[in-house]
Design a protein around this motif. Structure first.
Motif, mmCIF file in Angstrom:
data_model
loop_
_atom_site.group_PDB
_atom_site.id
_atom_site.type_symbol
_atom_site.label_atom_id
_atom_site.label_comp_id
_atom_site.label_asym_id
_atom_site.label_seq_id
_atom_site.Cartn_x
_atom_site.Cartn_y
_atom_site.Cartn_z
ATOM 1 N N ASN A 58 0.780 -0.965 -0.133
ATOM 2 C CA ASN A 58 -0.044 0.093 -0.056
ATOM 3 C C ASN A 58 0.877 1.463 0.004
ATOM 4 O O ASN A 58 1.793 1.337 0.887
ATOM 5 C CB ASN A 58 -1.008 0.171 1.039
ATOM 6 C CG ASN A 58 -1.812 1.078 1.048
ATOM 7 O OD1 ASN A 58 -1.746 2.165 0.821
ATOM 8 N ND2 ASN A 58 -3.155 0.712 1.570
ATOM 9 N N TRP A 74 0.423 4.140 0.918
ATOM 10 C CA TRP A 74 0.175 4.861 2.037
ATOM 11 C C TRP A 74 1.137 4.420 3.276
ATOM 12 O O TRP A 74 1.552 5.136 4.209
ATOM 13 C CB TRP A 74 -1.090 4.804 2.526
ATOM 14 C CG TRP A 74 -2.200 5.750 1.903
ATOM 15 C CD1 TRP A 74 -2.837 5.427 0.542
ATOM 16 C CD2 TRP A 74 -2.654 7.107 2.022
ATOM 17 N NE1 TRP A 74 -3.470 6.335 0.236
ATOM 18 C CE2 TRP A 74 -3.601 7.612 1.257
ATOM 19 C CE3 TRP A 74 -2.237 7.870 3.349
ATOM 20 C CZ2 TRP A 74 -4.014 8.919 1.154
ATOM 21 C CZ3 TRP A 74 -2.970 9.216 3.305
ATOM 22 C CH2 TRP A 74 -3.718 9.669 2.529
ATOM 23 N N ASP A 75 1.011 3.061 3.303
ATOM 24 C CA ASP A 75 2.137 2.389 4.195
ATOM 25 C C ASP A 75 2.646 1.246 3.630
ATOM 26 O O ASP A 75 1.901 0.342 3.630
ATOM 27 C CB ASP A 75 1.328 2.408 5.640
ATOM 28 C CG ASP A 75 2.357 1.657 6.801
ATOM 29 O OD1 ASP A 75 3.412 0.901 6.383
ATOM 30 O OD2 ASP A 75 1.990 1.742 7.935
ATOM 31 N N THR A 89 -6.899 2.434 -0.207
ATOM 32 C CA THR A 89 -5.913 3.619 -0.761
ATOM 33 C C THR A 89 -6.390 4.938 -1.105
ATOM 34 O O THR A 89 -5.549 5.489 -1.842
ATOM 35 C CB THR A 89 -5.371 2.663 -1.956
ATOM 36 O OG1 THR A 89 -6.536 2.489 -2.987
ATOM 37 C CG2 THR A 89 -4.637 1.305 -1.812
ATOM 38 N N LEU A 95 -9.236 9.986 6.847
ATOM 39 C CA LEU A 95 -8.368 9.053 7.325
ATOM 40 C C LEU A 95 -8.942 8.786 8.808
ATOM 41 O O LEU A 95 -9.276 9.678 9.575
ATOM 42 C CB LEU A 95 -7.197 10.007 7.522
ATOM 43 C CG LEU A 95 -6.615 10.548 6.018
ATOM 44 C CD1 LEU A 95 -5.296 11.202 6.310
ATOM 45 C CD2 LEU A 95 -6.393 9.247 5.020
ATOM 46 N N LEU A 136 -4.870 6.041 8.201
ATOM 47 C CA LEU A 136 -4.998 5.462 6.988
ATOM 48 C C LEU A 136 -6.352 5.530 6.358
ATOM 49 O O LEU A 136 -7.188 5.961 7.154
ATOM 50 C CB LEU A 136 -4.693 4.016 7.227
ATOM 51 C CG LEU A 136 -3.173 3.725 7.532
ATOM 52 C CD1 LEU A 136 -3.134 2.123 7.571
ATOM 53 C CD2 LEU A 136 -1.997 4.035 6.587
ATOM 54 N N LEU A 179 -5.690 12.226 -1.385
ATOM 55 C CA LEU A 179 -4.414 11.345 -1.889
ATOM 56 C C LEU A 179 -3.038 12.395 -1.560
ATOM 57 O O LEU A 179 -1.930 12.010 -1.575
ATOM 58 C CB LEU A 179 -4.274 10.829 -3.293
ATOM 59 C CG LEU A 179 -4.551 9.557 -3.439
ATOM 60 C CD1 LEU A 179 -4.869 9.334 -4.822
ATOM 61 C CD2 LEU A 179 -3.722 8.570 -2.767
ATOM 62 N N ALA A 238 -0.976 11.750 1.248
ATOM 63 C CA ALA A 238 -0.193 10.392 1.309
ATOM 64 C C ALA A 238 1.263 10.770 1.437
ATOM 65 O O ALA A 238 1.896 11.536 0.682
ATOM 66 C CB ALA A 238 -0.429 9.447 0.147
#
Length: 504
Positions: free
Chosen positions: A144, A146-147, A187, A451, A457, A493, A496
């Protein structure tokens, strides 16, 4: 120059048509981005740089001649590896099809090519679309953006990760029980499962034929609508294809007016079992719809509590039947059993299926074969189909009172890689909110709701509409996206973390 990979498909289209940038420049920018970050993300199984640039050059030449081109001509796209693409490897994430290059295109891929969209490559997925995390790919897990320690959803995690890491402005997906919508939720992207039959299944490697549905994935509601319009339409090669025009999804996405609409909250999908941060963002999004002029009411769909059990009988049963063709005689990998000089056909078949299929695929084939076996068919598969009818009835009753239904898309944000691999039931529960739409054949959309407080997330909100009313998803989705973006001060996004060569 503005980073071309950060522009939406609609923005790229406008700049291409205005002559501000060439299709080759746009395509090359995305290929460069993939070269820079995909070692970290592993969204792609195959990058088709040469053929993508060839398509882009052709579009530029046609545009220079003044030809009337499709609005998305020159806008590149990533294709889920479950869709047959002529001349490009198509593996469905499985060793069983390793190295297979189809001699034909899936109908929806042909539509992309007809529109002049360069195909950047084939993106990763759970093997034969079985999974909710893209960890069941035979070629390694996708991460992912994001992480990088978290899953990107599944089975279409390659599509969602390519979008979220700005390696593609658009991607295709397939949704059998949430494989477009759940990856979108974790995502912060947008994904739509059209009405069953709204996008041709011809050329899609089958998992469960009565549930599978191709659909669009993007970063905005409008981009998703533009791709939906390209992918959809009647196909005589698919007996389940709807013989009707594509619903007016682009018009709905541009309008986005929910005044006077009635929105139902599914009580069975908004309570216990959902992460507190996911519920909080969902409730805030619902409040924004109220402020935009929608009337919000609660709706009960009591049969939904049985949806997960019914789905995990119907899907394995159909998968067991569909995957029987990979028998080492007609399709797929062939392995000779060790220690046997003159093996029988059955021995070659057993050795090949053992080597070619992963653990999750084997698990579902065994379940499905058992459910379809003599003496158990009525007790399991037959009963599951009756529950399916009850779920469809619940939807029908609900839509007599509301225009759309809402719920969180997934019960949690992205979980850590490896966290649920040894617990199949925990993995299956990720689809609890998305499965009912597949069982009933109705359309659904996921878009970002914010989030979660616990981990920072993305969470997603799901919109469901009656069959053949896909445009309602885009009407509500566009209104909600506009309100949320105004609240956030820009696309989610944008928050991110930036991917670097060091994995940050």
């Amino acid at each position: 120059m503005t980073d071309l990979t950060r522009l939406t498909a609609a923005e790229l289209s406008a700049r291409l048509r205005a002559g501000d940038v060439s299709a080759v420049e746009v395509t090359q920018a995305h290929l460069d981005r993939t070269a820079a970050v995909d070692e970290l993300v592993h969204a792609y199984l195959h990058v088709a740089g040469e053929s993508a640039l060839a398509t882009a050059r052709e579009v530029d030449e046609r545009r220079a001649k003044g030809e009337d081109l499709h609005v998305l001509a020159g806008v590149p796209i990533a294709v889920k590896d479950v869709m047959a693409t002529r001349g490009l490897p198509t593996t469905a994430g499985s060793r069983m099809l390793e190295g297979w290059v189809p001699p034909y295109d899936a109908t929806c891929v042909r539509h992309l090519k007809d529109a002049g969209m360069p195909i950047l490559g084939k993106v990763n997925m759970d093997e034969f679309a079985m999974g909710s995390s893209t960890e069941h790919s035979a070629y390694g897990a996708t991460h992912n953006p994001w992480d990088l320690t978290r899953i990107p959803g599944g089975s279409g995690g390659g599509s969602s990760a390519a979008l979220a890491s700005f390696q593609a402005p658009l991607a295709t997906g397939t949704d059998t029980g949430g494989s477009i919508r759940q990856p979108a939720a974790v995502t912060a992207t947008v994904g739509v499962k059209p009405t069953y039959g709204g996008v041709s299944r011809y050329g899609l490697i089958a998992l469960a034929s009565s549930l599978d549905q191709g659909g669009p994935c993007a970063r905005t509601v409008l981009d998703t609508a533009l791709l939906h319009e390209v992918m959809g339409g009647h196909d005589p090669l698919d007996s389940t294809s709807i013989d009707a025009p594509v619903p007016p999804v682009v018009e709905a996405a541009r309008r986005g007016d929910v005044r006077g609409m009635k929105v139902g909250l599914i009580t069975e999908l908004t309570g216990e079992g959902f992460q507190p941060g996911v519920r909080a963002r969902f409730e805030e999004a619902v409040e924004l719809l109220t402020q935009a002029g929608a009337e919000v009411v609660e709706v009960s769909c009591p049969s939904f509590e049985h949806a997960l059990a019914a789905y995990y009988l119907i899907l394995p049963s159909e998968a067991s039947s569909n995957l029987a063709r990979f028998d080492a005689m007609r399709y797929g990998l062939r392995v000779a059993p060790q220690g046997i000089d003159a093996p029988s056909a059955e021995q070659v078949m057993a050795a090949s299926r053992d080597a070619g299929f992963g653990d999750e695929v084997k698990r579902r084939i065994i379940i499905g074969t058992y459910a379809l076996s003599s003496g158990y068919y009525d007790a399991y598969y037959g009963s599951a189909q009756k529950v399916r009818r009850l779920i469809a009835n619940d939807f029908q009753t609900a839509f007599e009172h509301v225009d759309v239904l809402l719920s969180p898309t997934a019960p949690t944000t992205a979980f850590p890689l490896g966290d649920k691999l040894d617990d199949p039931m925990a993995m299956y529960l990720n689809d609890i909110a998305t499965i009912p739409a597949n069982l009933a054949g109705i359309p659904g959309m996921s878009l970002p709701s914010g989030l979660a407080d616990e981990d920072g997330l993305p969470a997603g909100i799901q919109i469901l509409a009656p069959a053949m009313k896909d445009e309602r998803l885009y009407t509500v989705g566009a209104a909600l996206e506009r309100a949320l973006t105004d609240r956030w001060g820009g696309p989610l996004l944008d928050r991110a973390p930036e991917l670097t060569a060091h994995g940050g």
